[in-house]
Design an enzyme around this catalytic site. Structure first.
Site, PDB file in Angstrom:
ATOM      1  N   CYS A 394       0.826  -1.209   0.000  1.00 54.45           N
ATOM      2  CA  CYS A 394       0.000   0.000   0.000  1.00 54.45           C
ATOM      3  C   CYS A 394       0.869   1.273   0.000  1.00 54.45           C
ATOM      4  O   CYS A 394       1.392   1.638  -1.044  1.00 54.45           O
ATOM      5  CB  CYS A 394      -0.981  -0.044   1.154  1.00 54.45           C
ATOM      6  SG  CYS A 394      -2.473   0.895   0.780  1.00 54.45           S
ATOM      7  N   HIS A 534      -3.635  -4.906   0.223  1.00 56.30           N
ATOM      8  CA  HIS A 534      -2.954  -5.489   1.384  1.00 56.30           C
ATOM      9  C   HIS A 534      -2.989  -7.017   1.307  1.00 56.30           C
ATOM     10  O   HIS A 534      -3.913  -7.643   1.837  1.00 56.30           O
ATOM     11  CB  HIS A 534      -3.645  -5.041   2.675  1.00 56.30           C
ATOM     12  CG  HIS A 534      -3.437  -3.600   2.992  1.00 56.30           C
ATOM     13  ND1 HIS A 534      -2.366  -3.155   3.736  1.00 56.30           N
ATOM     14  CD2 HIS A 534      -4.149  -2.504   2.668  1.00 56.30           C
ATOM     15  CE1 HIS A 534      -2.441  -1.837   3.861  1.00 56.30           C
ATOM     16  NE2 HIS A 534      -3.514  -1.416   3.216  1.00 56.30           N
ATOM     17  N   GLU A 536      -1.430  -9.030   2.951  1.00 52.37           N
ATOM     18  CA  GLU A 536      -1.262  -9.655   4.285  1.00 52.37           C
ATOM     19  C   GLU A 536      -2.587 -10.085   4.911  1.00 52.37           C
ATOM     20  O   GLU A 536      -2.606 -10.898   5.825  1.00 52.37           O
ATOM     21  CB  GLU A 536      -0.500  -8.716   5.228  1.00 52.37           C
ATOM     22  CG  GLU A 536      -1.229  -7.468   5.694  1.00 52.37           C
ATOM     23  CD  GLU A 536      -1.037  -6.253   4.783  1.00 52.37           C
ATOM     24  OE1 GLU A 536      -0.764  -6.443   3.581  1.00 52.37           O
ATOM     25  OE2 GLU A 536      -1.182  -5.117   5.282  1.00 52.37           O
TER      26      GLU A 536
HETATM   27  N1  GLN Z   1      -1.865   6.666   2.974  1.00 52.98           N
HETATM   28  C1  GLN Z   1      -2.068   5.954   1.767  1.00 52.98           C
HETATM   29  C2  GLN Z   1      -3.476   6.128   1.219  1.00 52.98           C
HETATM   30  O1  GLN Z   1      -4.361   6.547   1.922  1.00 52.98           O
HETATM   31  C3  GLN Z   1      -1.759   4.471   1.959  1.00 52.98           C
HETATM   32  C4  GLN Z   1      -2.698   3.785   2.882  1.00 52.98           C
HETATM   33  C5  GLN Z   1      -2.176   2.475   3.405  1.00 52.98           C
HETATM   34  O2  GLN Z   1      -0.993   2.218   3.333  1.00 52.98           O
HETATM   35  N2  GLN Z   1      -3.030   1.649   3.937  1.00 52.98           N
HETATM   36  O3  GLN Z   1      -3.712   5.857   0.067  1.00 52.98           O
END
Ligand code: GLN
Length: 561
Positions: A394, A534, A536
């Protein structure tokens, strides 16, 4: 309805943090291995309607389900142990229960009645549990009640258990997970008195535990079991020893040493198969035998809170690394690296960057805001330039795209508008539809949340990795489904420019608009890959996630130089 649902309630005694979540998950695993259909429900006693607005340093990781529910990390444990996808109906908080009751009241669903807290709140809790059982077609629902018995917070949930017991007396078991503190030199004298008091607290709300799981640093002896049995009105064999373990996946096997599966089947009048945990045992064998280590550095920002909380904030990432490492017969060694040490403003940042070369792989997990970002970008650059396997999740993917734009594509001030609103190269930005949502309501629910399909590009590392694991699903349409939790996206205006400079977007939303995976070709780097989603949240002990597998594989074969 032929199926009669059985309920197992798990409550905690003495103190918090004794591992109710792992205990509940392990009970689920044991019963599932007996051929029964098991599901789980988590009740959190806080007022937050979900976990989305909570800081991970407060409450640990925010786990995301397929349907976008942001919830407690225990839901991750259930999914991992049960190897089953759960949804928002498997989760409730004090806030969400009250919200449903208030909504019903506003909708005139109570027929003009006086809506008092008791019985309407506990009745709502029961109805939510029954809905989850029905939806999951479960023989058994395990319901974990957060908090500790004796406190105000969970009293209405315990009242729900008491009420449910009236109608399904023989179809229900109550388990108290308690803790035995150790006294004496070397901490060998285990004290049962706090457990006795905890059982009294359960009795005070009209309930009696059927089973006591006794957490302690060491296995408890027969004498202690007899003492707990005598004072807490259970049989000695209903006291289950739960010593500390070096690996949580050991817990179901430990419980079975004390016959927990048989005892539960007997109490619930259920027929189950004989124990059948061969696959799990084989997995544990690998865990115990793994001796060659794979050393992974996680670059993050939550560092003023101590290592314990750190591992709580990133629990799914850590578990995913473990699943992949064990599958490859490696012992995972995870180290925390403070992103700020790599910030070019720091005097020793060059030496600190050099230290990354001693790792087999570097991972940057999800994150929000500007703290640590400069250091993370430098760390990514170092991994890219020195052939260190890199996995970005992410934010870890978005920052890799920024690093590439700056240092390869020559866009010197490329950035995400999350950190720099005025950048002349907003390679990561909020898309118009998301912007609109943010203007309408400025709270947690404005993110892209939960499972979305992504289409893989043939001939890429990502495609190869998924193909090896999920051959059948991919053969038709190259679609995968992964969970998201973010607001920002790769700006569509920069996709072409970055691709021309060698960055490969190996997965996108099916309409081609949103970039889901970015990677560097195998010929140029051993493994450099970031995911907008994600992964994970989808890794399971016996089914490691393909991208984590690929990352660990490259970490075990390509020593950086
Ligand atoms: N801050 C970034 C976004 O809002 C990544 C979010 C995250 O890593 N879960 O897109």
């Amino acid at each position: 309805m032929a199926r009669k649902t059985k309920y197992i309630f798990v409550v905690g005694g003495v103190m918090s943090g004794v591992g109710k979540g792992v205990a509940s998950s392990s009970i689920g695993k044991i019963l599932e291995s007996r051929g029964l259909s098991v599901t789980a429900v988590k009740i959190d006693p806080y007022v937050n309607v979900d976990a989305g607005t909570m800081n991970p340093t407060e409450h640990g990781e925010v786990f995301v389900l397929d349907d976008g529910m942001e919830c407690d990390q225990d839901m991750g444990n259930y999914e991992r142990f049960l190897d089953r996808d759960l949804d928002r109906q498997n989760y409730m908080t004090t806030g969400s229960v009250y919200l449903s009751v208030i909504r019903k009241e506003r909708n005139l669903e109570y027929d003009g009645k006086f809506v008092s807290v008791v019985p309407y709140i506990p009745l709502e809790v029961i109805s939510k549990i029954e809905t989850a059982a029905e939806k999951d077609k479960a023989d058994i629902v395990i319901v974990e009640i957060g908090g500790t018995v004796g406190e105000y917070e969970n009293i209405l949930f315990l009242e729900a258990v008491r009420m449910l017991k009236i109608k399904c007396k023989d179809d229900m078991a109550l388990i108290l997970v308690s803790f035995l503190p150790a006294l004496g030199v070397g901490g060998t004298e285990l004290k049962t008195k706090p457990t006795q008091h905890a059982v009294r607290s359960v009795n005070a709300v009209g309930l009696q535990p059927d089973i006591v799981i006794a957490r302690a640093s060491v296995p408890i002896d027969e004498k202690r079991k007899e003492k707990i049995a005598f004072h807490c009105s259970v049989r000695p064999e209903d006291v289950i020893s739960a010593p500390d373990v070096s690996n949580i996946y050991e817990v179901p096997l430990n419980f079975e040493k004390d016959n927990l599966g048989d005892i539960l089947l007997q109490k619930l009048n259920l027929e189950g198969k004989r124990r059948g945990m061969e696959e799990w045992e084989k997995f544990m064998q690998k865990v115990r035998e793994a001796s060659i280590s794979v050393r992974i550095g996680i670059v993050g920002k939550y560092f003023d809170t101590g290592n314990f909380l750190l591992s709580d904030s990133y629990i799914s990432v850590i578990e995913s690394l473990k699943h992949a490492a064990y599958a490859l017969n490696r012992k995972p060694v995870i180290e925390w690296l403070n992103a700020e040490q790599f910030d070019p403003d720091k005097k020793e940042f060059k030496e600190n960057l050099k230290s990354l070369e001693s790792f087999d792989g570097i991972l940057i997990p999800g994150g929000f805001g500007s703290r640590g970002v400069a250091g993370k970008i430098e760390a990514i650059r170092h991994c890219r330039e020195h052939n260190i396997p890199y996995l970005g999740l992410c934010y870890g993917m978005q920052l890799a795209v920024i690093e590439y734009a700056r240092n390869v594509a020559g866009m010197k001030d490329a950035h995400t508008t999350e950190v720099d609103k005025k950048t002349s190269h907003p390679v990561i930005d909020i898309l118009p539809e998301q912007k609109k949502l943010m203007e309408e309501k400025n709270y947690g629910g404005t993110m892209r949340l939960g499972a979305y399909p992504a289409m893989l590009k043939k001939g890429t590392i990502a495609h190869d990795a998924y193909k090896k694991t999920y051959n059948l699903q991919l053969s038709t349409n190259n679609l995968i489904s992964e969970r998201h939790r973010h607001r920002y996206e790769v700006n569509p205006e920069y996709i072409k420019k970055l691709e021309e400079k060698g960055l490969v977007f190996s997965a996108s939303s099916p309409d081609g608009r949103l970039m889901e995976i970015a990677e560097l070709p195998k010929e140029t780097h051993p493994f450099f890959l970031g995911t907008q989603f994600h992964p994970e949240f989808k890794s399971r002990p016996l089914r490691p996630h393909p991208l984590f597998l690929e990352f660990i594989k490259s970490a075990t074969t390509s020593k950086s130089g």
